[in-house]
Design a protein around this motif. Structure first.
Motif, PDB file in Angstrom:
ATOM      1  N   ALA A 166       0.824  -1.212   0.000  1.00  0.00           N
ATOM      2  CA  ALA A 166       0.000   0.000   0.000  1.00  0.00           C
ATOM      3  C   ALA A 166       0.854   1.257   0.000  1.00  0.00           C
ATOM      4  O   ALA A 166       0.416   2.313  -0.471  1.00  0.00           O
ATOM      5  CB  ALA A 166      -0.939  -0.009   1.213  1.00  0.00           C
ATOM      6  N   GLU A 167       2.086   1.154   0.529  1.00  0.00           N
ATOM      7  CA  GLU A 167       2.953   2.323   0.589  1.00  0.00           C
ATOM      8  C   GLU A 167       3.629   2.635  -0.740  1.00  0.00           C
ATOM      9  O   GLU A 167       4.229   3.703  -0.889  1.00  0.00           O
ATOM     10  CB  GLU A 167       4.024   2.100   1.663  1.00  0.00           C
ATOM     11  N   VAL A 168       3.551   1.714  -1.700  1.00  0.00           N
ATOM     12  CA  VAL A 168       4.195   1.926  -2.997  1.00  0.00           C
ATOM     13  C   VAL A 168       3.259   2.737  -3.886  1.00  0.00           C
ATOM     14  O   VAL A 168       2.098   2.380  -4.087  1.00  0.00           O
ATOM     15  CB  VAL A 168       4.539   0.586  -3.667  1.00  0.00           C
ATOM     16  N   ASP A 169       3.763   3.833  -4.429  1.00  0.00           N
ATOM     17  CA  ASP A 169       2.968   4.708  -5.301  1.00  0.00           C
ATOM     18  C   ASP A 169       3.496   4.579  -6.724  1.00  0.00           C
ATOM     19  O   ASP A 169       4.642   4.946  -7.012  1.00  0.00           O
ATOM     20  CB  ASP A 169       3.065   6.157  -4.824  1.00  0.00           C
ATOM     21  N   VAL A 170       2.675   4.041  -7.609  1.00  0.00           N
ATOM     22  CA  VAL A 170       3.040   3.874  -9.008  1.00  0.00           C
ATOM     23  C   VAL A 170       2.153   4.785  -9.847  1.00  0.00           C
ATOM     24  O   VAL A 170       0.926   4.620  -9.847  1.00  0.00           O
ATOM     25  CB  VAL A 170       2.884   2.408  -9.464  1.00  0.00           C
ATOM     26  N   PRO A 171       2.719   5.749 -10.552  1.00  0.00           N
ATOM     27  CA  PRO A 171       1.892   6.653 -11.377  1.00  0.00           C
ATOM     28  C   PRO A 171       1.143   5.882 -12.455  1.00  0.00           C
ATOM     29  O   PRO A 171       1.654   4.915 -13.032  1.00  0.00           O
ATOM     30  CB  PRO A 171       2.912   7.625 -11.986  1.00  0.00           C
ATOM     31  N   ASP A 172      -0.078   6.323 -12.746  1.00  0.00           N
ATOM     32  CA  ASP A 172      -0.878   5.665 -13.774  1.00  0.00           C
ATOM     33  C   ASP A 172      -0.248   5.787 -15.150  1.00  0.00           C
ATOM     34  O   ASP A 172      -0.489   4.947 -16.035  1.00  0.00           O
ATOM     35  CB  ASP A 172      -2.288   6.255 -13.794  1.00  0.00           C
ATOM     36  N   THR A 173       0.559   6.831 -15.360  1.00  0.00           N
ATOM     37  CA  THR A 173       1.189   7.012 -16.660  1.00  0.00           C
ATOM     38  C   THR A 173       2.242   5.951 -16.956  1.00  0.00           C
ATOM     39  O   THR A 173       2.631   5.771 -18.107  1.00  0.00           O
ATOM     40  CB  THR A 173       1.853   8.405 -16.722  1.00  0.00           C
ATOM     41  N   GLU A 174       2.694   5.246 -15.930  1.00  0.00           N
ATOM     42  CA  GLU A 174       3.696   4.194 -16.125  1.00  0.00           C
ATOM     43  C   GLU A 174       3.069   2.812 -16.311  1.00  0.00           C
ATOM     44  O   GLU A 174       3.797   1.824 -16.449  1.00  0.00           O
ATOM     45  CB  GLU A 174       4.657   4.150 -14.932  1.00  0.00           C
ATOM     46  N   LEU A 175       1.728   2.756 -16.317  1.00  0.00           N
ATOM     47  CA  LEU A 175       1.033   1.478 -16.411  1.00  0.00           C
ATOM     48  C   LEU A 175       0.249   1.378 -17.711  1.00  0.00           C
ATOM     49  O   LEU A 175      -0.390   2.344 -18.137  1.00  0.00           O
ATOM     50  CB  LEU A 175       0.089   1.291 -15.224  1.00  0.00           C
ATOM     51  N   GLU A 176       0.312   0.218 -18.329  1.00  0.00           N
ATOM     52  CA  GLU A 176      -0.527  -0.112 -19.471  1.00  0.00           C
ATOM     53  C   GLU A 176      -1.482  -1.228 -19.041  1.00  0.00           C
ATOM     54  O   GLU A 176      -1.040  -2.329 -18.718  1.00  0.00           O
ATOM     55  CB  GLU A 176       0.310  -0.567 -20.667  1.00  0.00           C
ATOM     56  N   ILE A 177      -2.763  -0.932 -19.020  1.00  0.00           N
ATOM     57  CA  ILE A 177      -3.773  -1.877 -18.534  1.00  0.00           C
ATOM     58  C   ILE A 177      -4.638  -2.321 -19.702  1.00  0.00           C
ATOM     59  O   ILE A 177      -5.224  -1.496 -20.403  1.00  0.00           O
ATOM     60  CB  ILE A 177      -4.644  -1.245 -17.433  1.00  0.00           C
ATOM     61  N   THR A 178      -4.686  -3.624 -19.916  1.00  0.00           N
ATOM     62  CA  THR A 178      -5.535  -4.203 -20.950  1.00  0.00           C
ATOM     63  C   THR A 178      -6.398  -5.287 -20.332  1.00  0.00           C
ATOM     64  O   THR A 178      -6.042  -5.881 -19.301  1.00  0.00           O
ATOM     65  CB  THR A 178      -4.696  -4.815 -22.090  1.00  0.00           C
ATOM     66  N   THR A 179      -7.531  -5.531 -20.978  1.00  0.00           N
ATOM     67  CA  THR A 179      -8.456  -6.559 -20.489  1.00  0.00           C
ATOM     68  C   THR A 179      -8.498  -7.715 -21.477  1.00  0.00           C
ATOM     69  O   THR A 179      -8.207  -7.558 -22.663  1.00  0.00           O
ATOM     70  CB  THR A 179      -9.862  -5.986 -20.293  1.00  0.00           C
ATOM     71  N   LEU A 180      -8.884  -8.877 -20.975  1.00  0.00           N
ATOM     72  CA  LEU A 180      -8.952 -10.075 -21.793  1.00  0.00           C
ATOM     73  C   LEU A 180      -9.962 -11.030 -21.197  1.00  0.00           C
ATOM     74  O   LEU A 180     -10.382 -10.878 -20.036  1.00  0.00           O
ATOM     75  CB  LEU A 180      -7.588 -10.735 -21.879  1.00  0.00           C
ATOM     76  N   ARG A 181     -10.334 -12.004 -21.984  1.00  0.00           N
ATOM     77  CA  ARG A 181     -11.249 -13.032 -21.487  1.00  0.00           C
ATOM     78  C   ARG A 181     -10.456 -14.085 -20.719  1.00  0.00           C
ATOM     79  O   ARG A 181      -9.445 -14.579 -21.198  1.00  0.00           O
ATOM     80  CB  ARG A 181     -11.995 -13.683 -22.650  1.00  0.00           C
ATOM     81  N   SER A 182     -10.974 -14.413 -19.558  1.00  0.00           N
ATOM     82  CA  SER A 182     -10.265 -15.371 -18.716  1.00  0.00           C
ATOM     83  C   SER A 182     -10.268 -16.757 -19.326  1.00  0.00           C
ATOM     84  O   SER A 182      -9.252 -17.472 -19.322  1.00  0.00           O
ATOM     85  CB  SER A 182     -10.896 -15.409 -17.316  1.00  0.00           C
TER      86      SER A 182
END
Length: 497
Positions: free
Chosen positions: A347-363
């Motif tokens: 919880a103490e780790v702060d990761v900016p959203d600009t450094e993340l690529e989020i994609t969705t897929l079918r499980s």
């Protein structure tokens, strides 16, 4: 030419020591030669053909061999005693002296092993708190955990810390007491053997039983002592946490997918030998055989510290069963290892959203239309480091996203600790490249058999045993190598200061 001159024959035959000693009925000189053959293991007794023809009928089944006697055919003290023939006083005297000499040698070897085991135990005990201190600590922790209010919030940080300290202290206390008990049993066995030797006792069964029990105690003491030395090297901040292994197929196509299946089997068997619990959390099947990726959760004492050195590319060389021409093929598999951390730590780790690529897929898989028609799975990639985490274990996209983000943060914390970075943004790229030039270990099955670790130059020809999970020696060498590097690094820092 007479039977009393065994060395005068031009045609020489070789006998086992048991048969040679029994040939003492022919002449006293044959008996002396038999004693010499026993005192020099691996040397054969030379007798002439006539002497061999005069052996008693009960020795007709003995094999006559040409050359040095293999170790498996050499007689022990008890065999020598049973095979000796005491027809003359001189024979009995020589046999008694021979038995006494062999017994002294075995007793000396046992005393040396016990001395080495005691030295190892003393070194390990010196690095531990005293037994009385541990007993007081365990009593205080048990008193605190027995308070009814202690369990009002089982997920509190204090509850988890007390449980962890209590388990660790209890295991260490039991180990120290076990060492003390084994050392006492070894000392008692040596004292008893010394008394029997001084009293001239010749009860072979009793002496053999005592020596076997003492040897077993010594082996247990040495094995546990060496294991403790390795565990003492696992002192990192996350070494005591569970480990999550991600196996991915690299260059090699279908062969690489089969290699991932072999790696999964190898790590599963090794974890079972170490007493760990293994859970296969996610798999992606290959097009023909094996898997494109496998995610494993390994739980147990110091699981992450023990397995974290397995991170990297693993190279396999063999005659591919998927090649129509049966040609030798090289393939790669990637292994990524990360600790499983608590929610409070990530919880103490702060990761900016600009450094993340989020994609969705079918499980996919079991779960009906919700997982096969709805994109409930989530894949998160941390762009600066290349860390790629996929989560499909929950039925909703929100929960999978939350779990995947926690795993990304846990991986960033582990990498920051390895690279000794004070801030997350200082972490360099750490993605595992399963391809040429990046392998940490080679598995060569053809044209020769060899496992070789590129970091420590450790190697072994037992490829089948290694693939069956016998990784202890290789990982132990890695831990020692890493400890030496850290020690050298600390000395260099002190010199600069």
């Amino acid at each position: 030419m007479t039977a009393g001159n065994p060395c005068s024959s031009r045609r020489r035959l070789f006998m086992t020591p048991i048969a040679a000693l029994a040939a003492s009925t022919i002449s006293r000189r044959s008996h002396y030669a038999a004693v010499s053959a026993f005192q020099l293991p691996g040397r054969a007794l030379v007798v002439n053909k006539r002497a061999l023809s005069q052996l008693p009928r009960r020795l007709e089944n003995h094999d006559v061999i040409d050359g040095p006697i293999p170790p498996s055919r050499r007689c022990s003290i008890s065999q020598l005693h049973r095979s000796s023939i005491d027809h003359e006083p001189g024979n009995r005297a020589h046999t008694s002296r021979l038995l006494a000499t062999a017994a002294d040698a075995e007793f000396g070897d046992l005393r040396r092993l016990v001395s080495e085991a005691k030295e190892l135990t003393e070194r390990n005990t010196a690095s531990c708190p005293p037994i009385t201190t541990l007993e007081n600590q365990v009593a205080d922790l048990e008193r605190e955990s027995s308070d009814p209010s202690f369990w009002d919030d089982p997920n509190s940080s204090r509850t988890k810390e007390v449980n962890k300290l209590l388990g660790r202290s209890t295991r260490l206390l039991a180990r120290l007491k076990r060492w003390e008990e084994l050392v006492g049993e070894c000392n008692a066995a040596l004292s008893l053997l010394e008394e029997l030797r001084e009293a001239g006792e010749d009860d072979e069964d009793t002496i053999k039983m005592i020596m076997e029990e003492c040897t077993a105690d010594v082996n247990m003491l040495v094995e546990d002592g060496k294991l403790y030395e390795l565990e003492s090297l696992l002192s990192g901040p996350y070494d005591d946490r569970p480990a999550r292994l991600l196996l991915t197929a690299g260059a090699g196509g279908t062969e690489a997918c089969d290699w991932v299946d072999m790696l999964m089997r190898m790590y599963t068997r090794h974890a079972e030998k170490m007493g760990y619990k293994v859970t296969i959390e996610d798999t992606t099947a290959g097009d023909v055989v094996g898997y494109k990726s496998v995610e494993m959760l390994v739980q147990g004492s110091n699981a992450y510290g023990w397995l974290r050195a397995e991170k990297g590319a693993h190279r396999l060389v063999r005659l591919s069963p998927f090649n129509a021409n049966n040609k030798r093929q090289t393939t790669f598999g990637g292994v990524d290892v990360m600790p499983v951390l608590d929610d409070e730590e990530v919880a103490e780790v702060d990761v900016p959203d600009t450094e993340l690529e989020i994609t969705t897929l079918r499980s996919g898989g079991k779960g009906g239309q919700n997982v096969n028609k709805v994109e409930s799975g989530v894949r998160i990639k941390h762009v600066p480091t290349g860390i790629n985490i996929k989560c499909t274990q929950e039925r909703t996209q929100g929960l999978n996203k939350e779990i995947a983000l926690k795993r990304v943060k846990a991986a960033l914390l582990a990498i920051a600790q390895e690279q000794k970075c004070e801030e997350i943004k200082a972490i360099r790229g750490d993605v595992v490249e399963a391809g040429w030039g990046a392998q940490i270990r080679n598995y060569v099955l053809h044209p020769y058999k060899m496992i070789k670790d590129q970091r420590t130059s450790w190697e072994s020809n037992d490829t089948q045993g290694f693939l069956d999970g016998d990784l202890e020696d290789c990982i132990a060498e890695l831990l020692r190598h890493r400890a030496k590097e850290e020690q050298a690094s600390r000395e260099e820092e002190r010199e600069r200061v």
